[in-house]
Enzyme design. Structure first.
Site, PDB file in Angstrom:
ATOM      1  N   ARG A 132       0.811  -1.224   0.000  1.00 34.54           N
ATOM      2  CA  ARG A 132       0.000   0.000   0.000  1.00 34.54           C
ATOM      3  C   ARG A 132       0.838   1.264   0.000  1.00 34.54           C
ATOM      4  O   ARG A 132       0.375   2.336  -0.367  1.00 34.54           O
ATOM      5  CB  ARG A 132      -0.908   0.035   1.234  1.00 34.54           C
ATOM      6  CG  ARG A 132      -1.876  -1.123   1.327  1.00 34.54           C
ATOM      7  CD  ARG A 132      -2.509  -1.184   2.696  1.00 34.54           C
ATOM      8  NE  ARG A 132      -1.461  -1.406   3.698  1.00 34.54           N
ATOM      9  CZ  ARG A 132      -1.603  -1.186   5.004  1.00 34.54           C
ATOM     10  NH1 ARG A 132      -2.727  -0.702   5.476  1.00 34.54           N
ATOM     11  NH2 ARG A 132      -0.617  -1.433   5.838  1.00 34.54           N
ATOM     12  N   GLU A 136       6.666   7.306  11.861  1.00 33.58           N
ATOM     13  CA  GLU A 136       6.417   8.186  13.003  1.00 33.58           C
ATOM     14  C   GLU A 136       7.460   9.295  12.929  1.00 33.58           C
ATOM     15  O   GLU A 136       8.639   9.046  13.122  1.00 33.58           O
ATOM     16  CB  GLU A 136       6.566   7.376  14.288  1.00 33.58           C
ATOM     17  CG  GLU A 136       6.163   8.086  15.536  1.00 33.58           C
ATOM     18  CD  GLU A 136       6.252   7.153  16.736  1.00 33.58           C
ATOM     19  OE1 GLU A 136       7.351   7.078  17.333  1.00 33.58           O
ATOM     20  OE2 GLU A 136       5.243   6.498  17.055  1.00 33.58           O
ATOM     21  N   GLN A 146       4.616  25.469  17.442  1.00 31.32           N
ATOM     22  CA  GLN A 146       4.184  26.030  16.160  1.00 31.32           C
ATOM     23  C   GLN A 146       4.709  25.167  15.035  1.00 31.32           C
ATOM     24  O   GLN A 146       5.856  24.723  15.064  1.00 31.32           O
ATOM     25  CB  GLN A 146       4.726  27.460  16.015  1.00 31.32           C
ATOM     26  CG  GLN A 146       4.353  28.140  14.707  1.00 31.32           C
ATOM     27  CD  GLN A 146       4.781  29.596  14.677  1.00 31.32           C
ATOM     28  OE1 GLN A 146       4.458  30.359  15.571  1.00 31.32           O
ATOM     29  NE2 GLN A 146       5.514  29.980  13.640  1.00 31.32           N
ATOM     30  N   ASP A 147       3.864  24.916  14.028  1.00 34.21           N
ATOM     31  CA  ASP A 147       4.272  24.219  12.811  1.00 34.21           C
ATOM     32  C   ASP A 147       4.237  25.209  11.655  1.00 34.21           C
ATOM     33  O   ASP A 147       3.271  25.962  11.507  1.00 34.21           O
ATOM     34  CB  ASP A 147       3.323  23.059  12.485  1.00 34.21           C
ATOM     35  CG  ASP A 147       3.597  21.816  13.308  1.00 34.21           C
ATOM     36  OD1 ASP A 147       4.498  21.836  14.153  1.00 34.21           O
ATOM     37  OD2 ASP A 147       2.892  20.817  13.108  1.00 34.21           O
ATOM     38  N   ARG A 188      16.535  30.016   1.425  1.00 37.15           N
ATOM     39  CA  ARG A 188      15.904  30.681   2.569  1.00 37.15           C
ATOM     40  C   ARG A 188      16.869  30.583   3.744  1.00 37.15           C
ATOM     41  O   ARG A 188      17.226  29.498   4.167  1.00 37.15           O
ATOM     42  CB  ARG A 188      14.567  30.023   2.906  1.00 37.15           C
ATOM     43  CG  ARG A 188      13.537  30.129   1.784  1.00 37.15           C
ATOM     44  CD  ARG A 188      12.254  29.390   2.148  1.00 37.15           C
ATOM     45  NE  ARG A 188      11.294  29.380   1.070  1.00 37.15           N
ATOM     46  CZ  ARG A 188      10.260  30.198   0.960  1.00 37.15           C
ATOM     47  NH1 ARG A 188      10.054  31.127   1.865  1.00 37.15           N
ATOM     48  NH2 ARG A 188       9.438  30.106  -0.065  1.00 37.15           N
ATOM     49  N   HIS A 193      18.472  31.958   9.154  1.00 40.07           N
ATOM     50  CA  HIS A 193      17.540  32.572  10.085  1.00 40.07           C
ATOM     51  C   HIS A 193      17.681  32.038  11.502  1.00 40.07           C
ATOM     52  O   HIS A 193      18.108  30.904  11.713  1.00 40.07           O
ATOM     53  CB  HIS A 193      16.101  32.319   9.627  1.00 40.07           C
ATOM     54  CG  HIS A 193      15.805  32.797   8.254  1.00 40.07           C
ATOM     55  ND1 HIS A 193      14.887  32.180   7.439  1.00 40.07           N
ATOM     56  CD2 HIS A 193      16.287  33.842   7.530  1.00 40.07           C
ATOM     57  CE1 HIS A 193      14.815  32.810   6.283  1.00 40.07           C
ATOM     58  NE2 HIS A 193      15.661  33.819   6.305  1.00 40.07           N
ATOM     59  N   LYS A 253      14.222  24.002  16.090  1.00 39.29           N
ATOM     60  CA  LYS A 253      13.448  23.643  14.897  1.00 39.29           C
ATOM     61  C   LYS A 253      13.674  22.178  14.540  1.00 39.29           C
ATOM     62  O   LYS A 253      14.788  21.665  14.657  1.00 39.29           O
ATOM     63  CB  LYS A 253      13.868  24.507  13.700  1.00 39.29           C
ATOM     64  CG  LYS A 253      13.572  25.978  13.878  1.00 39.29           C
ATOM     65  CD  LYS A 253      14.083  26.801  12.710  1.00 39.29           C
ATOM     66  CE  LYS A 253      13.803  28.282  12.929  1.00 39.29           C
ATOM     67  NZ  LYS A 253      14.377  29.096  11.841  1.00 39.29           N
ATOM     68  N   HIS A 260      19.721  28.808  10.678  1.00 37.39           N
ATOM     69  CA  HIS A 260      19.167  27.749   9.839  1.00 37.39           C
ATOM     70  C   HIS A 260      18.847  28.291   8.453  1.00 37.39           C
ATOM     71  O   HIS A 260      18.366  29.421   8.308  1.00 37.39           O
ATOM     72  CB  HIS A 260      17.878  27.185  10.471  1.00 37.39           C
ATOM     73  CG  HIS A 260      17.152  26.245   9.568  1.00 37.39           C
ATOM     74  ND1 HIS A 260      15.982  26.601   8.929  1.00 37.39           N
ATOM     75  CD2 HIS A 260      17.461  24.991   9.163  1.00 37.39           C
ATOM     76  CE1 HIS A 260      15.597  25.570   8.180  1.00 37.39           C
ATOM     77  NE2 HIS A 260      16.475  24.598   8.298  1.00 37.39           N
ATOM     78  N   TYR A 289       8.265  22.484   9.292  1.00 37.66           N
ATOM     79  CA  TYR A 289       9.119  22.424  10.471  1.00 37.66           C
ATOM     80  C   TYR A 289       8.373  22.863  11.711  1.00 37.66           C
ATOM     81  O   TYR A 289       7.517  23.728  11.675  1.00 37.66           O
ATOM     82  CB  TYR A 289      10.415  23.213  10.289  1.00 37.66           C
ATOM     83  CG  TYR A 289      10.309  24.640   9.889  1.00 37.66           C
ATOM     84  CD1 TYR A 289      10.436  25.660  10.826  1.00 37.66           C
ATOM     85  CD2 TYR A 289      10.113  24.992   8.553  1.00 37.66           C
ATOM     86  CE1 TYR A 289      10.365  26.992  10.443  1.00 37.66           C
ATOM     87  CE2 TYR A 289      10.036  26.316   8.163  1.00 37.66           C
ATOM     88  CZ  TYR A 289      10.164  27.309   9.122  1.00 37.66           C
ATOM     89  OH  TYR A 289      10.081  28.628   8.743  1.00 37.66           O
ATOM     90  N   ASP A 336      13.446  38.428  15.373  1.00 39.84           N
ATOM     91  CA  ASP A 336      13.824  37.793  14.115  1.00 39.84           C
ATOM     92  C   ASP A 336      15.214  38.268  13.701  1.00 39.84           C
ATOM     93  O   ASP A 336      15.517  39.456  13.784  1.00 39.84           O
ATOM     94  CB  ASP A 336      12.789  38.184  13.058  1.00 39.84           C
ATOM     95  CG  ASP A 336      12.905  37.401  11.781  1.00 39.84           C
ATOM     96  OD1 ASP A 336      13.395  36.271  11.817  1.00 39.84           O
ATOM     97  OD2 ASP A 336      12.481  37.927  10.726  1.00 39.84           O
ATOM     98  N   ASP A 370      16.738  38.433   3.039  1.00 40.30           N
ATOM     99  CA  ASP A 370      17.886  37.522   3.122  1.00 40.30           C
ATOM    100  C   ASP A 370      19.126  38.061   2.414  1.00 40.30           C
ATOM    101  O   ASP A 370      20.235  37.603   2.672  1.00 40.30           O
ATOM    102  CB  ASP A 370      17.522  36.143   2.576  1.00 40.30           C
ATOM    103  CG  ASP A 370      16.627  35.363   3.526  1.00 40.30           C
ATOM    104  OD1 ASP A 370      16.443  35.808   4.684  1.00 40.30           O
ATOM    105  OD2 ASP A 370      16.109  34.310   3.121  1.00 40.30           O
TER     106      ASP A 370
END
Length: 192
Positions: free
Chosen positions: A20, A25, A43-44, A56, A59, A69, A116, A129, A140, A168
């Site tokens: 299938r 996990e 937070q996602d 990107r 950061h 993260k 990151h 993430y 930030d 950036d």
């Protein structure tokens, strides 16, 4: 305070497959705690980058709103990077990187104190993430993605200019960055 002081880790979840497809996990609090990852994710985030060679980063969020993260790519392939930004660390400015893809299912844990960033290696990449704190614009920050003092070997053809946000392109160099991150006694190590 919501801090995990574990190292940068490459996590390779086991996939259980049959005719299938497969099941995996991707996060279990007790399993991650056994690995020294004891933060609570609150937070996602989910990003989509349309063009190959979109970059990107690099950061972070500064204390007291730092973010651990847990990063994975769910569509396409990325080169994911963590840079040690902890003041007085013997590995300050050093980096590690790994390819994360929908196919391999790998994840990168990036603790507080590390910059990151990632480079997409295909069109239409999606990255998700988990973060241990919510987004705080006043905390930030970032450092320049192509700072020669860091020397990240981004996997793109020579002369390629990646797709970058305006923000950036304007981050300070490592030499201009006054780190607010404390060294916890654990230097950056190669990913295993």
């Amino acid at each position: 305070m919501n801090h995990s002081f574990g190292p940068v880790q490459l996590i390779r979840p086991t996939r259980h497959g049959d005719a299938r497809g497969w099941f995996t996990e991707v996060y279990s609090e007790p399993v991650f705690a056994e690995r020294g990852i004891d933060c609570r994710f609150v937070q996602d985030n989910h990003s989509m980058s349309a063009a190959r060679f979109t970059l990107r980063g690099l950061h972070f969020q500064t204390p007291p709103r730092g973010q651990d993260k847990l990063v994975r790519c769910i569509r396409g392939r990325i080169f994911d990077v963590a840079v040690d930004l902890r003041k007085d660390s013997p590995t300050f400015g050093n980096w590690v990187g790994a390819e994360l893809s929908a196919e391999n299912g790998f994840q990168l844990f990036v603790p507080i104190g590390f910059g990151h960033g990632f480079l997409t290696l295909e069109d239409d990449c999606e990255v998700v993430y988990k973060c241990s704190d919510t987004y705080a614009p006043s905390h930030d920050g970032g450092v320049l993605w192509n700072d020669p003092a860091i020397g990240i070997d981004w996997p793109m053809p020579a002369g390629t200019i990646p797709e970058l946000s305006a923000k950036d392109q304007l981050h300070p160099s490592l030499a201009e960055f006054d780190s607010p991150f404390a060294y916890n006694g654990e230097p950056l190590a190669p990913l295993i």
